[in-house]
Design a protein around this motif. Structure first.
Motif, PDB file in Angstrom:
ATOM      1  N   THR A 146       0.821  -1.219   0.000  1.00 43.21           N
ATOM      2  CA  THR A 146       0.000   0.000   0.000  1.00 43.21           C
ATOM      3  C   THR A 146       0.850   1.262   0.000  1.00 43.21           C
ATOM      4  O   THR A 146       0.378   2.331  -0.413  1.00 43.21           O
ATOM      5  N   ASP A 147       2.089   1.167   0.440  1.00 37.59           N
ATOM      6  CA  ASP A 147       2.950   2.354   0.516  1.00 37.59           C
ATOM      7  C   ASP A 147       3.585   2.719  -0.821  1.00 37.59           C
ATOM      8  O   ASP A 147       4.170   3.800  -0.944  1.00 37.59           O
ATOM      9  N   PHE A 148       3.479   1.838  -1.812  1.00 33.64           N
ATOM     10  CA  PHE A 148       4.108   2.095  -3.115  1.00 33.64           C
ATOM     11  C   PHE A 148       3.172   2.799  -4.092  1.00 33.64           C
ATOM     12  O   PHE A 148       3.537   3.018  -5.249  1.00 33.64           O
ATOM     13  N   ARG A 149       1.974   3.143  -3.650  1.00 35.12           N
ATOM     14  CA  ARG A 149       0.983   3.707  -4.562  1.00 35.12           C
ATOM     15  C   ARG A 149       1.457   4.968  -5.262  1.00 35.12           C
ATOM     16  O   ARG A 149       1.270   5.132  -6.455  1.00 35.12           O
ATOM     17  N   GLY A 150       2.102   5.863  -4.552  1.00 36.54           N
ATOM     18  CA  GLY A 150       2.515   7.131  -5.139  1.00 36.54           C
ATOM     19  C   GLY A 150       3.546   7.009  -6.240  1.00 36.54           C
ATOM     20  O   GLY A 150       3.443   7.640  -7.285  1.00 36.54           O
ATOM     21  N   MET A 151       4.564   6.163  -6.031  1.00 33.02           N
ATOM     22  CA  MET A 151       5.674   6.030  -6.978  1.00 33.02           C
ATOM     23  C   MET A 151       5.712   4.680  -7.674  1.00 33.02           C
ATOM     24  O   MET A 151       6.642   4.394  -8.426  1.00 33.02           O
ATOM     25  N   GLY A 152       4.734   3.828  -7.433  1.00 32.69           N
ATOM     26  CA  GLY A 152       4.691   2.527  -8.104  1.00 32.69           C
ATOM     27  C   GLY A 152       5.947   1.716  -7.847  1.00 32.69           C
ATOM     28  O   GLY A 152       6.565   1.800  -6.777  1.00 32.69           O
ATOM     29  N   LEU A 153       6.346   0.946  -8.843  1.00 39.01           N
ATOM     30  CA  LEU A 153       7.533   0.085  -8.702  1.00 39.01           C
ATOM     31  C   LEU A 153       8.822   0.878  -8.584  1.00 39.01           C
ATOM     32  O   LEU A 153       9.826   0.363  -8.105  1.00 39.01           O
ATOM     33  N   LEU A 154       8.811   2.140  -9.036  1.00 37.38           N
ATOM     34  CA  LEU A 154      10.019   2.956  -8.995  1.00 37.38           C
ATOM     35  C   LEU A 154      10.549   3.080  -7.567  1.00 37.38           C
ATOM     36  O   LEU A 154      11.762   3.011  -7.341  1.00 37.38           O
ATOM     37  N   GLY A 155       9.653   3.243  -6.605  1.00 40.25           N
ATOM     38  CA  GLY A 155      10.062   3.354  -5.212  1.00 40.25           C
ATOM     39  C   GLY A 155      10.750   2.098  -4.729  1.00 40.25           C
ATOM     40  O   GLY A 155      11.782   2.154  -4.042  1.00 40.25           O
ATOM     41  N   LEU A 156      10.199   0.945  -5.092  1.00 41.27           N
ATOM     42  CA  LEU A 156      10.796  -0.331  -4.688  1.00 41.27           C
ATOM     43  C   LEU A 156      12.129  -0.556  -5.385  1.00 41.27           C
ATOM     44  O   LEU A 156      13.099  -1.011  -4.760  1.00 41.27           O
ATOM     45  N   TYR A 157      12.202  -0.251  -6.675  1.00 43.48           N
ATOM     46  CA  TYR A 157      13.453  -0.401  -7.426  1.00 43.48           C
ATOM     47  C   TYR A 157      14.573   0.402  -6.767  1.00 43.48           C
ATOM     48  O   TYR A 157      15.691  -0.086  -6.603  1.00 43.48           O
ATOM     49  N   ASN A 158      14.270   1.643  -6.403  1.00 42.58           N
ATOM     50  CA  ASN A 158      15.289   2.499  -5.818  1.00 42.58           C
ATOM     51  C   ASN A 158      15.724   2.016  -4.440  1.00 42.58           C
ATOM     52  O   ASN A 158      16.916   1.981  -4.129  1.00 42.58           O
ATOM     53  N   LEU A 159      14.761   1.644  -3.604  1.00 39.46           N
ATOM     54  CA  LEU A 159      15.091   1.170  -2.264  1.00 39.46           C
ATOM     55  C   LEU A 159      15.936  -0.098  -2.321  1.00 39.46           C
ATOM     56  O   LEU A 159      16.919  -0.238  -1.588  1.00 39.46           O
ATOM     57  N   GLN A 160      15.557  -1.026  -3.219  1.00 39.04           N
ATOM     58  CA  GLN A 160      16.332  -2.262  -3.313  1.00 39.04           C
ATOM     59  C   GLN A 160      17.737  -1.983  -3.842  1.00 39.04           C
ATOM     60  O   GLN A 160      18.715  -2.573  -3.390  1.00 39.04           O
ATOM     61  N   TYR A 161      17.836  -1.070  -4.806  1.00 39.93           N
ATOM     62  CA  TYR A 161      19.143  -0.724  -5.371  1.00 39.93           C
ATOM     63  C   TYR A 161      20.068  -0.189  -4.276  1.00 39.93           C
ATOM     64  O   TYR A 161      21.225  -0.594  -4.170  1.00 39.93           O
ATOM     65  N   PHE A 162      19.562   0.716  -3.475  1.00 36.29           N
ATOM     66  CA  PHE A 162      20.344   1.301  -2.387  1.00 36.29           C
ATOM     67  C   PHE A 162      20.752   0.223  -1.380  1.00 36.29           C
ATOM     68  O   PHE A 162      21.918   0.133  -0.978  1.00 36.29           O
ATOM     69  N   ALA A 163      19.783  -0.606  -0.993  1.00 42.39           N
ATOM     70  CA  ALA A 163      20.040  -1.635   0.015  1.00 42.39           C
ATOM     71  C   ALA A 163      21.007  -2.704  -0.476  1.00 42.39           C
ATOM     72  O   ALA A 163      21.797  -3.246   0.304  1.00 42.39           O
ATOM     73  N   GLU A 164      20.967  -2.991  -1.785  1.00 40.68           N
ATOM     74  CA  GLU A 164      21.828  -4.046  -2.340  1.00 40.68           C
ATOM     75  C   GLU A 164      23.203  -3.511  -2.707  1.00 40.68           C
ATOM     76  O   GLU A 164      24.227  -4.124  -2.364  1.00 40.68           O
ATOM     77  N   ARG A 165      23.261  -2.387  -3.415  1.00 44.38           N
ATOM     78  CA  ARG A 165      24.530  -1.887  -3.940  1.00 44.38           C
ATOM     79  C   ARG A 165      25.403  -1.222  -2.879  1.00 44.38           C
ATOM     80  O   ARG A 165      26.610  -1.150  -3.034  1.00 44.38           O
ATOM     81  N   ASP A 166      24.778  -0.695  -1.848  1.00 39.89           N
ATOM     82  CA  ASP A 166      25.561  -0.070  -0.785  1.00 39.89           C
ATOM     83  C   ASP A 166      24.968  -0.456   0.567  1.00 39.89           C
ATOM     84  O   ASP A 166      24.472   0.376   1.326  1.00 39.89           O
TER      85      ASP A 166
END
Length: 326
Positions: free
Chosen positions: A171-191
């Motif tokens: 429910t928290d991804f409604r505003g930015m769709g998958l883009l929000g999840l993509y960015n969070l995972q990228y940050f958490a994985e790459r750094d």
């Protein structure tokens, strides 16, 4: 009546300046023997300064070929440059560097346009809990941020530990769709180290890497935490608006030798996330209700930085080690 006269004067000034500018360009070509594109490429250093001037020159041209060159397919750029050289009566053998410089600029210009489309596509795609790929990404986000804490179930209050609002993050991804999840995972994985530290600080600021004495010295006694994931989605919105408005052109044209990609955008998100966290601590807000004020102040600071044509947001952490200032 005054409004009409003011508008009439503005229209007259517009056409006068446009005519005057075309006359000036004609005179400059006669005096230098070079067209505007040549003068820009030969007199302006590579990077945002050159690419943005080239982009403006092409868009404002009366030639349809030049106007449409900023939106051609990447595969058509070489042919487009050949057509431009022919139109401008420029001998490529005598001016070999011009073709190379124009190609680099067009790759950046067209690439930025395509990047907006890629980012917009992700933003418009809603999170779907029935999609195995979406679910896998979400579970990976937990794993990267909380490697030593198993997730007890898909629907769980544990999600609040990484800054989601309820038992189900979808429910928290409604505003930015998958883009929000993509960015969070990228940050958490790459750094991972930086992401986990920011998460830890956001939960327990006074228990972060700063000692009690350092907290007191830095006047951070009133600092409070925030919801990591929600702020990440909010910073994604900031990065998205900077991209769509064109503010990030300065950054991308300075760090991407050719076309900026989704990875460049995600690296920029990592930088913004990292910098916002430091900015939040420095601002020392009284409570979470000050979030919008702090975010707006941070946004204005980033925009001001990007107004410098030589500016590149230069992160100093692992997620963006590949960024290069041309």
């Amino acid at each position: 009546m005054k409004h009409f006269l003011r508008m009439l004067i503005q229209i007259c000034l517009y056409f006068y300046c446009k005519f005057l500018w075309r006359c000036l360009k004609f005179v400059m070509r006669k005096l230098t023997g070079r067209c505007e594109l040549q003068r820009i490429c030969y007199n302006t250093k590579p990077g945002a300064s050159r690419t943005m001037k080239i982009e403006t020159s092409l868009r404002d041209s009366k030639s349809k070929l030049l106007q449409t060159s900023v939106s051609v397919h990447p595969d058509a750029i070489e042919k487009t440059i050949e057509d431009i050289m022919e139109l401008k009566k420029i001998n490529p053998d005598v001016n070999p560097q011009l073709g190379i410089s124009l190609q680099a600029c067009l790759l950046q210009i067209v690439g930025y346009r395509n990047l907006i489309a890629d980012v917009e596509k992700l933003r418009r795609e809603p999170y779907d809990s029935d999609n195995p790929q979406h679910e896998e990404m979400l579970l990976k986000l937990w794993k990267f941020l909380k490697p030593n804490t198993p997730l007890e179930s898909r629907i769980s209050k544990q999600w609040c530990e990484i800054g989601f609002q309820g038992d189900d993050p979808k429910t928290d991804f409604r505003g930015m769709g998958l883009l929000g999840l993509y960015n969070l995972q990228y940050f958490a994985e790459r750094d991972a180290t930086a992401a986990q530290q920011v998460l830890s600080d956001s939960l327990h600021p006074k228990c972060s890497k700063f000692s009690k004495a350092e907290w007191e010295k830095k006047r951070m006694d009133k600092a409070i935490g925030y919801s990591f994931a929600i702020v990440g989605i909010n910073i994604t919105d900031l990065a998205y608006n900077l991209l769509v408005s064109g503010a990030l052109k300065t950054h991308f044209y300075n760090i991407a030798p050719e076309a900026p990609t989704l990875s460049h955008f995600q690296q920029t998100f990592c930088y913004l996330m990292h910098e916002f966290h430091k900015f939040w601590i420095d601002e020392d807000p009284m409570d979470i209700m000050e979030f919008n004020r702090v975010r707006e102040k941070f946004r204005k600071r980033i925009i001001k930085q990007l107004q410098n044509p030589d500016m590149a947001l230069c992160p100093h952490f692992a997620a963006s080690e590949g960024l290069i200032n041309m």
